[in-house]
Design a protein around this motif. Sequence first.
Motif, mmCIF file in Angstrom:
data_model
loop_
_atom_site.group_PDB
_atom_site.id
_atom_site.type_symbol
_atom_site.label_atom_id
_atom_site.label_comp_id
_atom_site.label_asym_id
_atom_site.label_seq_id
_atom_site.Cartn_x
_atom_site.Cartn_y
_atom_site.Cartn_z
ATOM 1 N N GLY A 90 0.992 -1.209 -0.120
ATOM 2 C CA GLY A 90 -0.044 -0.093 -0.049
ATOM 3 C C GLY A 90 0.761 1.212 -0.001
ATOM 4 O O GLY A 90 0.299 2.385 0.045
ATOM 5 N N GLN A 91 2.180 1.141 0.151
ATOM 6 C CA GLN A 91 2.926 2.285 0.025
ATOM 7 C C GLN A 91 3.913 2.387 -1.263
ATOM 8 O O GLN A 91 5.207 2.934 -1.119
ATOM 9 C CB GLN A 91 3.859 2.305 1.438
ATOM 10 C CG GLN A 91 2.932 2.034 2.552
ATOM 11 C CD GLN A 91 3.843 2.034 3.716
ATOM 12 O OE1 GLN A 91 4.837 2.008 3.968
ATOM 13 N NE2 GLN A 91 3.063 1.342 4.971
ATOM 14 N N ARG A 124 -7.518 2.354 -3.827
ATOM 15 C CA ARG A 124 -7.676 3.519 -3.635
ATOM 16 C C ARG A 124 -6.550 4.066 -2.456
ATOM 17 O O ARG A 124 -5.929 5.107 -2.533
ATOM 18 C CB ARG A 124 -9.061 3.753 -2.869
ATOM 19 C CG ARG A 124 -10.026 4.001 -3.959
ATOM 20 C CD ARG A 124 -11.441 4.209 -3.584
ATOM 21 N NE ARG A 124 -12.602 4.345 -4.553
ATOM 22 C CZ ARG A 124 -12.487 5.343 -5.109
ATOM 23 N NH1 ARG A 124 -11.896 6.646 -5.016
ATOM 24 N NH2 ARG A 124 -13.479 5.565 -6.334
ATOM 25 N N GLY A 125 -6.524 3.257 -1.475
ATOM 26 C CA GLY A 125 -5.275 3.355 -0.502
ATOM 27 C C GLY A 125 -3.984 3.555 -0.944
ATOM 28 O O GLY A 125 -3.119 4.618 -0.775
ATOM 29 N N HIS A 128 -3.923 6.824 -3.243
ATOM 30 C CA HIS A 128 -3.811 8.028 -2.282
ATOM 31 C C HIS A 128 -2.214 8.307 -1.805
ATOM 32 O O HIS A 128 -1.968 9.236 -1.398
ATOM 33 C CB HIS A 128 -4.725 7.929 -0.913
ATOM 34 C CG HIS A 128 -4.760 8.809 0.011
ATOM 35 N ND1 HIS A 128 -5.251 10.103 -0.117
ATOM 36 C CD2 HIS A 128 -4.164 8.658 1.260
ATOM 37 C CE1 HIS A 128 -5.126 10.800 1.182
ATOM 38 N NE2 HIS A 128 -4.325 10.057 1.978
ATOM 39 N N ASN A 129 -1.862 7.128 -1.470
ATOM 40 C CA ASN A 129 -0.349 7.367 -0.641
ATOM 41 C C ASN A 129 0.620 7.732 -1.611
ATOM 42 O O ASN A 129 1.591 8.537 -1.401
ATOM 43 C CB ASN A 129 0.023 6.129 -0.049
ATOM 44 C CG ASN A 129 -0.861 5.667 1.303
ATOM 45 O OD1 ASN A 129 -1.300 6.401 1.924
ATOM 46 N ND2 ASN A 129 -0.812 4.227 1.494
#
Length: 222
Positions: A90-91, A124-125, A128-129
């Motif tokens: 997620g990053q 989405r996460g 966003h990140n």
Amino acid sequence: MPYAIGFDVYGTLVDPVAMGTHLQGLAGDQARAFGQLWHEKKVEYAFRRALMEQYQDFGTCTRQALEYCLLRFGLNLSDQDQQRLMEKFGQLPAFADVITGLEALRKQGHTLVAFSNGPEAAVRGLLHNADVLPLLHDVISVDALRTYKPSPRVYRYLMRRTDGTPEHTWMVSSNPWDVIGAKCAGLKAVWVQRDPASLFDPWDVVPDMVVKDLVELSKRWE
């Protein structure tokens, strides 16, 4: 006329091989090779599940691919550490051209959507990140269909969700199989050849356009 443009996420908007930086402590000099195999294996597992009609979301494919890579490289990692490593997905960073390219395409009036095999909330996460999400009009996941790209149903779903037509709906991807899938479903497609040494599969299907990055794509549509 403005287009509806679906962007693949992993490998096109964000760099999955950047996971190698999080794998240094685990795999040392083999970190990049580990990251590359992990990426390739999770895509392979999604393909298999689609063909067998044994759907599990992309997070499951990713976790099982991690387990495979640990076995392949002879490494041990606790369940808790595996989960922490999974969270690093997620990053992932956006490629350097993505923000500038999307800004230019959006100014041209196109409808821009992320179109991914990943579950919508996770994508989405991630975006966003990576500071990409505000530049997109929507995030579309295959999860609602319970199958994966390159199924023709998936690309037709992209057209429905964007109110597009075949001649004005584009798939933009760094993955040749994704480009071929979109073309076979009747869409237009751009191959983002980020690595000059990468090869396009020698099928009787060719991309409508080949670019090195999204900045070049935006300039081609000026």
